[in-house]
Structure formats: C-alpha cells, structure tokens
Write an enzyme that holds these catalytic residues in place. Sequence first.
Site, mmCIF file in Angstrom:
data_model
loop_
_atom_site.group_PDB
_atom_site.id
_atom_site.type_symbol
_atom_site.label_atom_id
_atom_site.label_comp_id
_atom_site.label_asym_id
_atom_site.label_seq_id
_atom_site.Cartn_x
_atom_site.Cartn_y
_atom_site.Cartn_z
ATOM 1 N N ASP A 102 0.830 -1.199 0.000
ATOM 2 C CA ASP A 102 0.000 0.000 0.000
ATOM 3 C C ASP A 102 0.870 1.257 0.000
ATOM 4 O O ASP A 102 0.507 2.272 -0.602
ATOM 5 C CB ASP A 102 -0.941 -0.003 1.215
ATOM 6 C CG ASP A 102 -2.017 -1.081 1.078
ATOM 7 O OD1 ASP A 102 -2.072 -1.749 0.024
ATOM 8 O OD2 ASP A 102 -2.796 -1.255 2.032
ATOM 9 N N GLY A 103 2.023 1.187 0.665
ATOM 10 C CA GLY A 103 2.919 2.344 0.711
ATOM 11 C C GLY A 103 3.395 2.734 -0.685
ATOM 12 O O GLY A 103 3.489 3.923 -1.010
ATOM 13 N N ARG A 139 2.745 6.272 -2.629
ATOM 14 C CA ARG A 139 3.831 7.072 -3.176
ATOM 15 C C ARG A 139 3.532 7.438 -4.633
ATOM 16 O O ARG A 139 3.715 8.593 -5.045
ATOM 17 C CB ARG A 139 5.155 6.284 -3.082
ATOM 18 C CG ARG A 139 6.370 7.022 -3.607
ATOM 19 C CD ARG A 139 7.677 6.319 -3.228
ATOM 20 N NE ARG A 139 7.819 5.006 -3.835
ATOM 21 C CZ ARG A 139 8.372 4.769 -5.028
ATOM 22 N NH1 ARG A 139 8.843 5.770 -5.757
ATOM 23 N NH2 ARG A 139 8.465 3.541 -5.506
ATOM 24 N N GLY A 195 -7.062 2.002 8.059
ATOM 25 C CA GLY A 195 -5.696 2.323 8.449
ATOM 26 C C GLY A 195 -5.607 3.055 9.780
ATOM 27 O O GLY A 195 -6.097 2.563 10.804
ATOM 28 N N SER A 199 -7.021 2.471 13.895
ATOM 29 C CA SER A 199 -6.194 2.385 15.106
ATOM 30 C C SER A 199 -6.668 3.383 16.151
ATOM 31 O O SER A 199 -6.510 3.173 17.350
ATOM 32 C CB SER A 199 -4.724 2.664 14.774
ATOM 33 O OG SER A 199 -4.196 1.638 13.958
ATOM 34 N N ALA A 226 -6.257 9.112 20.705
ATOM 35 C CA ALA A 226 -5.992 9.064 22.148
ATOM 36 C C ALA A 226 -6.458 10.330 22.867
ATOM 37 O O ALA A 226 -5.673 11.002 23.526
ATOM 38 C CB ALA A 226 -4.503 8.806 22.418
#
Lengths: 278, 278, 278, 278
Positions: C67-68, C72, C179, C183, C202
């Site tokens: 995926d990176g 890019r 993604g 998280s 957070a």
Amino acid sequence: MKFGVVARRDKEEALKLAYRVYDFLKVSGYEVFVDPETYEHFPHFSKEDLVPLNEMEVDFIIVIGGDGTILRVEHKTKKDIPILGINMGTLGFLTEVEPNETFFALNKLMEGDFYIDERIKLRTFIDGKNNVPDALNEVAILTGIPGKIVHLKYYVDNGLADEVRSDGLIISTPTGSTGYAMSAGGPYLDPRIDGIVIAPLAPIALSSRPMVVPATSTIDIRILTTTRNIILAIDGQFYTYLSPEVEISVRKSPRKTKFVRFSREVYPKYTLKIKKKF
Amino acid sequence: MKFGVVARRDKEEALKLAYRVYDFLKVSGYEVFVDPETYEHFPHFSKEDLVPLNEMEVDFIIVIGGDGTILRVEHKTKKDIPILGINMGTLGFLTEVEPNETFFALNKLMEGDFYIDERIKLRTFIDGKNNVPDALNEVAILTGIPGKIVHLKYYVDNGLADEVRSDGLIISTPTGSTGYAMSAGGPYLDPRIDGIVIAPLAPIALSSRPMVVPATSTIDIRILTTTRNIILAIDGQFYTYLSPEVEISVRKSPRKTKFVRFSREVYPKYTLKIKKKF
Amino acid sequence: MKFGVVARRDKEEALKLAYRVYDFLKVSGYEVFVDPETYEHFPHFSKEDLVPLNEMEVDFIIVIGGDGTILRVEHKTKKDIPILGINMGTLGFLTEVEPNETFFALNKLMEGDFYIDERIKLRTFIDGKNNVPDALNEVAILTGIPGKIVHLKYYVDNGLADEVRSDGLIISTPTGSTGYAMSAGGPYLDPRIDGIVIAPLAPIALSSRPMVVPATSTIDIRILTTTRNIILAIDGQFYTYLSPEVEISVRKSPRKTKFVRFSREVYPKYTLKIKKKF
Amino acid sequence: MKFGVVARRDKEEALKLAYRVYDFLKVSGYEVFVDPETYEHFPHFSKEDLVPLNEMEVDFIIVIGGDGTILRVEHKTKKDIPILGINMGTLGFLTEVEPNETFFALNKLMEGDFYIDERIKLRTFIDGKNNVPDALNEVAILTGIPGKIVHLKYYVDNGLADEVRSDGLIISTPTGSTGYAMSAGGPYLDPRIDGIVIAPLAPIALSSRPMVVPATSTIDIRILTTTRNIILAIDGQFYTYLSPEVEISVRKSPRKTKFVRFSREVYPKYTLKIKKKF
C-alpha cells in the site's frame, strides 16, 4: 493417590480419552472415580466407580474438555481439589495440556513434578446471604430483558465507584479477565495480581470505564431500575432472576481454584490466546 | 518542622497563594524554603529562603498548582518528601485540597491530623543504566515521528507479552492510570493495587489489549523498527530521543511519592474526576 | 495503450517482477515507461523508457509493492491514471492481485475485462491555499511533540463538531478507514459510502467519539495550543510542520484515485483483511 | 391544518403541557386529535377528539415527551406524518424544542416557517416477510439468554461481512447511531449520510469492528447457535423471540420519519448531546 475423571459430554473424542485416562490410572494401581454424567454419555466405566462431583473426595480431578467443562466441575465440587485440564475445547485458557500430551502429563503428575496454581474466586451475597456458586471467571449482573438497560450504582469499600445505565456489569477475577470482561472492554489481568476487574457492559455514558480494584474489596451493587427483574449469571453456568430490590455484594471467596501446572509461564501463554479469540 | 513552597509559575493566583502560605508558615514559627523558579515569577519571598528543589531537605512541600506542577517537583527533589498539593489546575488527580481549604489543611498538617499516601514510581533502565527520572505517572515509549508507527516487542518477566505496531507503548503506575494510559484505552487502576498498566497507543492490530501486570515485574522493551529514533517520555515532563537499538527495561522504583491526605477515600474521589475529563 | 511500471524499491522480488511485467508488455507491443527510482534499484530497464512519475502520461500504471508504494505513486502522479496493484506488501488493502496472478491480470487488462474503482481523496487547505498532496487514506493533524497533547477544535460545515485534547485528529476517506483511523477507534467505512471519518487520536475526554460526515462537508480545524508547532501528515508519506496559528481546512478533492479491479466484491474482501492486521 | 397531540404518559408536566397545546390549537381554529392513551392519563380532552395513533390522519403530530415517546408514536402511526417533538425526556436527540419554546414553535409551524428533516428507517424481513415495525433507531438481534453468546454471520449485499460470537448485533440508522449502536462502540453517523451502522455487541473476537455500509445495502443475518431462541428488538420498543433457524434480512424502509425542524443545524446540536450522555 485418588483421582476423579470428568469429560465433556458432547464430544466422543473427549469421552474416549477420559476412558483411556481412567483405564491407565486404574492399571497404575490408583483409585479412580468417574462423574455419573460422563458415564451416562459413555457407559463403559465400572459402575462401582461412579461418584457425583459434589461428593468426590480425591487428590486430583482430570478434566477432559474445554473451559466450560472446568467451570462446571468447579461449580459442583465442594472442596478445592486440584484440576488437571486436558484441552478438548477451543482456546483453553484454563486447561493445561493438549490431548497428545495427556499421558506425559499424567506421568509428571504421578512423579510429583508439577506446581499448583491457585486462582481466586468471587463469592456473591444476595441480601447478605450466599446461596449461589462462587465464580472462577465472573459474576455478571445483567438486564433481565436484553436490549433494555439496567440502571445501577456500584460501590467499592462503601465509596460510590460509578453509576451506570448499561446492559449490565461484569465483575471478574484475573482468570475471567480474558472472558466476558474483555468483551466489555476490560484489560487482561495477570493472574498474579490480587485484583478484580469491574466492567460495565455497553454503557450509555461514554465516560464509564473498566476499573481494577483490590481483591480485598467489597463491591456492593444497588439496582435503580425498579420495574423489572435482573439476571445474575455466574461463569456463564449458573443463572438466576433477582428482584431489583435485592442488595448484591461481591467479595473474594475463601475458596480457591487449584490448577495443576507444569510451568509457571504466564507470557506469552495467555496473551497469545487473547489474539486467537474469534 | 521545615516546609518547602512551590507554585505554578504561569498563574498569578497560584503565586500569590504560595506567598500567603509562606507567610503564614513563617509567622507560625517554621523554617520555610522557596523554589527559586517560584521566586523568579513572584519576587516577594526573602532571598535567603531560596533553595533549589534538588537541594531541599524539608518535612513537607506545599505545592500550589496542577498535576503538572507536582510532577515537576517530583522529578527534581532527591528525597521522598511528602507533598501537600493545593489544586490550581484543572482536575487535580494528584492534589488534595482546593485553594479555599488551604489554611484549614495547613492547620491539620501542623496538628499531625493527616495520613501519608505512598504511591509507587517506575524506574527506567536504558542499556542497563538508569539516568532518567522515575515516573510517577507513566513511561511512554513513542515513535520519533508522529504518524509513523514504531514496531516493538515487550516482555514481562522474560516472557513475550505482545508484539505491537503502534504509535507507542504506555507503561503506567496506578497513579498514572487516569492519564495517558487511559487515553490509550487502559483501565482505572485503584491506587491500592500493586500493579502496572501496559497499554499500546493506537495499535494496528485490533487484538492488542491493555494489560495489568504485577508491580514486581520487569518489563523489557525491544524496538524492531531500526531506521529511526524513538522518544522516551516520562510523566509528560522529561523527553529524550533514543537509538532504536537500546534495550529499555522498566521496573518499580525503590523510591515512592508521598502525598499528604486528609482522608483515605478512593471512591468516588478519583472515579468522579475521570468523568470530568475534557 | 501505454503503461507505466513502478516497483517497491526495497524488495528485489518486486523489482524482478516489475522487470518481467515491463518485458511482457514491451513484447506484447505496448509502450512502457518506468519510474527512475525503480530503475535506480534495478538498472536493467532501457534508459530511454525512464519517465518520472510526475510526468507520466499513460493509460495504466502497474504498481508492484504494498500500500505504501501505491500511496507514493498517488502522491507523485499528476493525473488520475488507473492503477493495477500487485501485492508485494503485507495485507494489501489497495492492491488487487497477488504476484502469482500477475500475467493473468495483465491479460484481462489488455482484453478490457476489468472495472474501474474510483476512490475519493481529501484536499487540505492551509490558510486557504492548497500546496500539499491530496490524501487517498488520511490527513492527520498531530502533536509536534509526541506525548504532549494538542488542543484543537474542529468544525463541520461551520458548526462546532468537537473540541479535543489529544495526540491528534485523523480525517480519513473510506479507503483510509482500515488504516490509521481504525487504530484511533474509527469504524470500517464501506468504499461505496460518500463519507469521511473523523477520529481523535488518544483523546483525554472519554466521551470524544469517531464520527462519519458527508464527503461534501468542509472540515475546519483550529489549533488552540499556541506554544508549539503541529505536524500535518498525509497518507503517512508527506510530512510538514505547521505553526499553530494556521487555519486548516479539509474537503473532498476534485481528483479521484482509480483502481483496476476484476470484481466488484467488497465483502469479505476488506473485512477479512481487517482481522489479519497485526 | 389538522393536528395530533401525544404526551408521555408517566409525567404529569408533559400531560399538562399537551393539554395546553391542544387547547391553544383548538382556540386557534384547528382540528386537533388526541391519542387515547394520553387521554387515559389525563382525562380532560374532549372525548370526541380521541383518535388512536394508527388511525390518525393529520398534518402534524405534536409529541410532548422524550425519545421513547417519539419512537412509540412512530411505531404506531401508519403514515409518515411530520412530528414536532417537545423535550420532556433527558437528552432529547429526536425532539426539537424545549418546553418553554412550545408556543413560539407552534407559531412558527402555523406560519410555515419550518423545515422537514426526513430520516431513514430500517425494515426487517423474517423468512422473507415483514411483520414487525420499521426501526427509526436500530434493529437489535440479541441473545435470548443474557450472558450466553449468540453465534452469527452477517452478509452485506450477499458478501460475508463478519462472523461473530457476541451478545448480539446492532443494525442502526444515522438517527440511532447515538443510541445503542454507540454503546456497542459504533461511531456518530451524520444524519445526512445515507448509511447504516452495523456493530457487534460485546464480541468475543477483539478484531470485530463496527462498520458503516450504504443504506441501499441488504444485510442478511444467519444464526449459527441452534439451541436457543434469539430476541429481535426494534427501537427498544418492540420485542419478539425468534427461532434460530429464521433468516433475517434488514433493508432501508420505503417509509421515512419526518421531523419538523426550525434550523438545519447538525453541529454542535447532536455532538454536544453525545458528551452529556450518562
């Protein structure tokens, strides 16, 4: 040494292995007793060796099954008899060995090459009286009608800890922290921690959080919903409906559950299993 | 009895109250010392009473400020001097009294009518050496580049507890459990629990869970991301960049933080404040 | 038809497969161009076929990587060229086929037996100007100092949506919902939903919740922490420090990312991968 | 214009205000009808104006009560009659004005100075047939025995979306996203999003996540637990036990709920209320 043997009733493989364990221990010269329910599903044990779990007075109970089978044994036995669990369930947080390790484990047991892992249990008092089983995993106070919230307050050592509107409240031992309490958002509690997890179940208030309190605490629950009964569920095994007017109190039990272990390993033993929950 | 006085530097109200406390204690006949940083922002204290925090040897330190001020004092003092916190912050999990109770509290302190609440701290070893402050709240191991994950493993008493790809890992005392660890999903940990919360921060794996381990545990962290430095942050006060090759180890410190308390109340004192976090 | 070929630079297997793809397409009679960075790590392509990504004008780009690598390519190309992703990463939420399916997929592509999956992107305006790349996954506004919270407000269509003290704020497309936003506690957003996930990272306040707003919304962010810079991170690829005084605005971009797909399947394709995150 | 008037039955204040609304509208020359259940608790309305909710054919219904009262009206009326909700509950996500704004709001309504906010509803098919009410908030599929998990699979547009062992599954509209779905960990869904939240309730697998799917989706649920009945709960109002063998299907209803609004404001109107949930 005297042994008890109990198997999961709905799995023939477990019943057969139970018979082989029974046979092996008899041949080795030990007294072996069998749970009548196990016999009922696999009537090959000697009838004279049948003893109900609540009357069993043995040195060890060999349990072939999953965590549910161990919880059933725990709820029925009257004394803290060490349990060796052979995993015929899914994850097996409570069992110690896999089926292929059975006889290796029995040999170690007979040679005294083991260690006793004592786990705390929770005792529930209803209006001051205890007439429900101790919990090895958790005491759950649940709405009597799924989908309708229960409104309750709970106190830790007489101080108001929280007031919640939720599907219920889970009060869990370290042993139970990987179970229902974790589904409710609670943390993993290392079994060496002398603590209790309290976790509200699907609370309306987003600021209600799981907490960990000392195992020496007294946890008092008062129900504010007055119009319907609540459910008290212990270890997912014992269920009872209660009037909302009862006073519920949960404390560490004087009893412990004793497990036969062959290593003192905690990590990654339990944390790996958490990741495999499905 | 000797006293130290420290105030939050950015709030005139706190500095003024500090001066009144200083004056009151002097008039009452005690030796009183003042932190030079407090003096700098409010230069009315006698210059001869200035003593840096790291050289202060007093019986009690009166801290007027928020939790941040108390953490700053804790990081600088060399001995475990009991702290009386007067809340000039927001929630004040660490402080004991509100400003209007200041002189009432000082009188109780002078009469000996108080109780010392000892809190554990965490000590961090980097490649076996400790040269960073102890944590009263938490040790945070964080990605050096916000938004780029750090990949790490952590061990509890030499057993692999988890492997996480996350923004970081929070290792918290009971005192810190209402802080950063809670933002990471950790539970409230009763201060009477001798335990440590370990909580991954925004982990990629949805099955990574906060855990509570005994305070006697050794927690070892190994960084698997080799291409960038990490950050070690202690109590949100002390920051340092570390090479990913370091071996980090966290254990209970031999030092404790001592707070002057006027009641042993835990509930609802702390749990109520959780609900007011904003 | 003209093709571009790009490979992950740090994996020889990917570079080799890129060469085989390049060779196959050339032999099949197509014009094929190669990214110079791919060439640099595998200098076997014809030098005359090198064209930088930002100048590539082709019908399809074949991306061999994770995926990176796709992110890019997306950040560098100037036009919405359809991408066929061949998975040489871990989970591959963006890639379409596995390496062993490469030539089968190329044949389908050449035969026109495919479908274009258009995904929305987010455009970021800083003080009214856009000079940063569009996000296919997410725009993250992060504290400049890990462990120190950023205090911000965000508005949806000019209405105050929330005020948060947190490690940052994630603004994610449906594509990015598996993604960083996940998280941070965000939901899975079906790619067919024309929506945006906003998730605080957070947060201190336990009542701060992820939300899903229409993709037609304008999301304005104002930073209230005045003392330190913040970080703007786009797709985990582009990073910049910003003054806390800037006005940040995020809206759906007029550009789309186009993926070559061979099926319209959404379930269990993506939801299965969520469970495999580690 | 014709009006209907309905009040919360358990709050005298609401019943009295309902009477004042009824009287005001009658005096203003409109035809006004009253729900017999409201009459039963406050027998001052003219008997000739009594019309059961399921037969009411009016232009607007004025509901004085909380969200529960509005849900009750919604479940009983046969046509999509616009509702003006006057808040006599706690938070009032569905109501539009506070009691002191009642007559101001009625005037605006009579002058045509309002806007109709249409909200999607969910229709449930059991073995292909719909004989349960549409849901304005959520369809909840719950374990028949609290504390015993239900094991189910759910499909979105025929693709397997997830398999869960949990207390249940919540399928929610944007309107319901601030309710039970949020207690289960779901996001806030802007009412302008044409989507549905699906959230497992206390799932065993930690990797099970809430998801948002297009409102045009068909969601099929199959129960794998064969030994006990499940509960279908709609909006916390309608309850029925179902055999685990039924095939449950949930889709957007052709019906909508229409609310009278005086502003198109979404933020901070709803997000502020989330923070006040208790």
